[in-house]
Write a protein that holds these residues in place. Structure first.
Motif, PDB file in Angstrom:
ATOM      1  N   GLU A   1      48.485  -9.602  -6.670  1.00  0.00           N
ATOM      2  CA  GLU A   1      47.221  -8.880  -6.815  1.00  0.00           C
ATOM      3  C   GLU A   1      46.954  -8.086  -5.550  1.00  0.00           C
ATOM      4  O   GLU A   1      47.004  -8.631  -4.448  1.00  0.00           O
ATOM      5  CB  GLU A   1      46.073  -9.865  -7.072  1.00  0.00           C
ATOM      6  CG  GLU A   1      46.200 -10.608  -8.396  1.00  0.00           C
ATOM      7  CD  GLU A   1      44.954 -11.421  -8.719  1.00  0.00           C
ATOM      8  OE1 GLU A   1      43.838 -10.905  -8.522  1.00  0.00           O
ATOM      9  OE2 GLU A   1      45.109 -12.559  -9.169  1.00  0.00           O
TER      10      GLU A   1
ATOM     11  N   PHE B   1      36.569 -10.815  -6.251  1.00  0.00           N
ATOM     12  CA  PHE B   1      37.608 -11.580  -6.946  1.00  0.00           C
ATOM     13  C   PHE B   1      37.125 -11.957  -8.333  1.00  0.00           C
ATOM     14  O   PHE B   1      35.930 -12.126  -8.546  1.00  0.00           O
ATOM     15  CB  PHE B   1      37.946 -12.850  -6.150  1.00  0.00           C
ATOM     16  CG  PHE B   1      38.801 -12.569  -4.957  1.00  0.00           C
ATOM     17  CD1 PHE B   1      40.169 -12.781  -4.990  1.00  0.00           C
ATOM     18  CD2 PHE B   1      38.232 -12.078  -3.785  1.00  0.00           C
ATOM     19  CE1 PHE B   1      40.950 -12.520  -3.884  1.00  0.00           C
ATOM     20  CE2 PHE B   1      39.023 -11.823  -2.677  1.00  0.00           C
ATOM     21  CZ  PHE B   1      40.385 -12.046  -2.712  1.00  0.00           C
TER      22      PHE B   1
ATOM     23  N   ARG C   1      44.161  -5.519  -3.779  1.00  0.00           N
ATOM     24  CA  ARG C   1      42.793  -5.022  -3.899  1.00  0.00           C
ATOM     25  C   ARG C   1      42.261  -4.624  -2.530  1.00  0.00           C
ATOM     26  O   ARG C   1      42.610  -5.226  -1.514  1.00  0.00           O
ATOM     27  CB  ARG C   1      41.876  -6.077  -4.525  1.00  0.00           C
ATOM     28  CG  ARG C   1      41.742  -7.364  -3.723  1.00  0.00           C
ATOM     29  CD  ARG C   1      40.652  -8.259  -4.312  1.00  0.00           C
ATOM     30  NE  ARG C   1      40.935  -8.632  -5.694  1.00  0.00           N
ATOM     31  CZ  ARG C   1      41.683  -9.656  -6.052  1.00  0.00           C
ATOM     32  NH1 ARG C   1      42.260 -10.408  -5.132  1.00  0.00           N
ATOM     33  NH2 ARG C   1      41.880  -9.950  -7.301  1.00  0.00           N
TER      34      ARG C   1
ATOM     35  N   ASP D   1      43.958  -3.948  -8.433  1.00  0.00           N
ATOM     36  CA  ASP D   1      42.546  -4.256  -8.644  1.00  0.00           C
ATOM     37  C   ASP D   1      41.676  -3.327  -7.796  1.00  0.00           C
ATOM     38  O   ASP D   1      41.204  -3.691  -6.723  1.00  0.00           O
ATOM     39  CB  ASP D   1      42.285  -5.716  -8.286  1.00  0.00           C
ATOM     40  CG  ASP D   1      40.865  -6.163  -8.642  1.00  0.00           C
ATOM     41  OD1 ASP D   1      40.141  -5.373  -9.265  1.00  0.00           O
ATOM     42  OD2 ASP D   1      40.501  -7.291  -8.275  1.00  0.00           O
TER      43      ASP D   1
END
Length: 233
Positions: free
Chosen positions: A225, A233, A227, A181
């Motif tokens: 995930e 988010f 990031r 992400d």
């Protein structure tokens, strides 16, 4: 060496970012590694650097994927770790996109993932052992304007990962999907001085892949995930 219980890895879709970093990390962990991409010549410097095999493949071509795995079987042995990285996108308004270009993008992002997962499963199921890691993106969980083809492919790849994890996990095969992400750092796109670590370091991503491979079966992750701090988010 490492506590990772795998010995041979195949990475499909290797560029200078995530694929290269994961390849280096796996070799450093003691695994034999095969690198695969459409243009095998671009793989040779990295393959030479880390002592990996280099293989050509069109990941969206069923016959080419079968041939790739057979060659890897012969040269390195059947892989017990398989990682799928390729993706493609066609940007533009939905009303203006060329259908065949969209079809090809989805084939590369998702259908190729199925083909590679299928060949991996064929080899891993008899041994009740293996790991299949699929690389997703922000588009795996939310679609953006002008990026419908990318979202279609990445949503489908995530669905494949979820189904494969439920089917293959009870057979001893760890399937995990990685949501990357954010932008991945590279030499042409360094972090601004006032925003350090605002992109994902590919070497840090690679360490997350290895951490998943080291997980005990009693606490497997099926999705991770990753990031940077600037991503919402």
């Amino acid at each position: 060496m490492t506590d990772i219980s795998y010995r041979t890895a195949l990475i499909v879709g290797v560029g200078p970012g995530i694929g290269a970093s994961v390849g280096r990390a796996l070799v450093n962990a003691g695994l034999k590694v095969g690198l695969a991409a459409r243009n095998v010549e671009k793989l040779r410097p990295l393959a030479s650097e880390i002592g990996a095999g280099a293989f050509a493949v069109d990941a969206a071509d069923p016959a080419a994927v079968v041939a790739l795995f057979r060659q890897v079987d012969a040269d390195l042995g059947p892989p017990d770790v398989v990682i799928y990285n390729p993706s493609a996108r066609v940007r533009g308004p939905i009303a203006e996109l060329e259908p065949e270009a969209v079809r090809k993008a989805v084939e590369i992002s998702a259908f190729g993932g199925f083909l590679v997962t299928q060949q991996a499963a064929i080899r891993m199921i008899p041994n009740h052992h293996g790991a299949i890691l699929l690389t997703g993106a922000t588009a795996s969980i939310k679609g953006f304007a002008l990026s419908s083809s990318f979202a279609m492919g990445k949503f489908a790849l995530r669905g494949l990962a979820q189904s494969a994890a439920r089917e293959l996990g009870p057979q001893g095969i760890h399937v995990a999907h990685f949501v990357i992400d954010g932008a991945v750092r590279n030499a042409a796109r360094p972090d601004p001085r006032d925003r350090p670590d605002s992109t994902l370091d590919p070497d840090a991503i690679a360490q997350a892949y290895l951490a998943v491979l080291a997980q005990n079966r009693s606490a497997w992750s099926s999705e991770i995930e990753l990031r940077p701090w600037v991503e919402a988010f």
